[in-house]
Design a protein around this motif. Structure first.
Motif: not given
Length: 402
Positions: A10-23, A49-51, A304-309
């Motif tokens: 869910l919601a995570v700071a944008a800076t923390a989201l720049a790196v994703a764990a391996p799938a 976060s909305a996505g 802003t653009y949360g529902p669209q995301s």
């Protein structure tokens, strides 16, 4: 030949989201080409976060494709064509994502799609790339968006000012597809309605001093300034410097100037009366359901653009489920199938219900939080434009521009 376009955790700071764990090997990967740095960084994190809320809704209700996990792989497009192209190449050709949510800026979206999306046969859905040029991009039915085209926003902004008796304006726009598309449509509608553009000046992001551009517009005699740019970049700097100089009596900004960040670092009293335009706020049953899902997850529903995301990601997930596999082939056909009539209505968060219907061979029709998501032949959606006015230190929604 007719050109068809359609467009977790869910919601995570944008800076923390720049790196994703391996799938894991069985994971179904969605690329999040998210402009979390650059001129729209102020609201891009909320879109991610909305996505990711949509991804969580899928995984919390049994997962995708017989229990596999849906994961988001985040790459930063930085609202830059130079950055977004390589970022998309990594998502498509290294991470091997099934589809891409993004990018958020028009220039980044086009560069990313042409670099990796079109060659890789990958469906892209942007929640916010609004320039008219996307409508005519050759895309093999792979490029979609869940935001209303600026062909509507620019025209409605012009109609609004004319309705208020404002017949002469100066315009400045960021020198890219987004800014020019808005400014061109605004100018066309404004002049057709009897208005006069006294000065029309492009600006580049990244400068410290915009006084030459401001002075050029001010010397034309304009007392109303229309700004089509980004709050966190040149558009915001122009607004700041124009306010300091007392150069104009009235301002109008597009959606790139909107969002809570506009007031965060400014004296709201100096912005009293400023007008903003943006895609119409979502409402109705589907939005209310999404708003509760977002609130329960600790998110701000109307960011802003949360529902669209949310809608872009949930619709992609439904299309993958409908397609029956994580392959890219035929995904655009499946996307159109799950977002258009006829079919049993699916609302935000109704993942389990949708999967049961798809497995039973029943058609579904996803009604999104932001709109009904009926994509036209160009991958666009219909919708209205709201306008907002800063009053008493707050951004007040005045409703649709009729």
């Amino acid at each position: 030949m007719l050109n068809f376009k359609k467009s977790l955790t869910l919601a995570v700071a944008a800076t923390a989201l720049a790196v994703a764990a391996p799938a894991m090997a069985a994971d179904v990967k969605l690329g999040f080409l998210a402009d979390v740095t650059g001129p729209i960084a102020g609201f891009a994190g909320g879109m991610v976060s909305a996505g990711n809320l949509a991804v969580a809704n899928v995984n919390d209700q049994g997962g995708i494709l017989n229990g596999e996990k849906l994961v988001s792989i985040v790459a930063d497009g930085a609202c830059s064509a130079d950055t977004a192209g390589p970022a998309a190449d990594r998502l498509v050709n290294t991470e091997n994502v099934t589809a891409v949510f993004g990018a958020y800026c028009t220039g980044a979206t086009l560069a990313a799609f042409n670099t990796a999306g079109l060659p890789g046969n990958v469906v892209f859905i942007s929640p916010s790339a609004s320039a008219p040029v996307l409508t005519t991009t050759e895309d093999n039915d792979l490029l979609y968006r869940t935001v209303v085209s600026d062909a509507f926003q620019g025209a409605k902004g012009a109609e609004l000012l004319l309705s208020k008796g404002i017949k002469e304006v100066g315009v400045t726009y960021v020198n890219n597809d987004y800014g020019k598309g808005l400014a061109d449509q605004f100018a066309s509608t404004f002049t057709a309605g009897g208005g006069k553009i006294l000065s029309n000046v492009a600006h580049e992001d990244g400068k410290a001093d915009y006084r030459p551009e401001i002075g050029q517009i001010e010397s034309s005699g304009a007392t109303t300034l229309v700004i089509y740019g980004y709050e966190n970049a040149g558009g915001g700097a122009i607004l700041n410097q124009a306010l300091e100089a007392g150069s104009f009596d009235q301002f109008l900004g597009g959606d790139g100037m909107a969002g809570e960040a506009l007031l965060a670092s400014r004296d709201a009293a100096t912005l009293e009366g400023l007008i903003l335009t943006q895609a119409a706020a979502a409402s109705g049953e589907a939005y209310d359901i999404y708003a509760k899902l977002a609130t329960d997850a600790g998110l701000v529903p109307d960011t802003t653009y949360g529902p669209q995301s949310y809608d872009a990601v949930f619709a992609l997930a439904l299309a993958i489920e409908k397609n029956g596999n994580a392959d890219r082939a035929n995904l655009s056909t499946a996307l159109r199938d799950v977002t258009s009539a006829p079919g049993e209505k699916i609302l935000p968060g109704e993942w389990k219900k949708a999967v049961e219907l798809i497995k039973a061979g029943t058609d579904i029709d996803y009604e999104g939080a932001s709109s009904n998501l009926d994509f036209d032949a160009a991958g666009d959606i219909a919708g209205g434009i709201d306008y907002f006015v800063i009053e008493g230190g707050k951004i007040v929604n005045k409703g649709l521009i009729n």
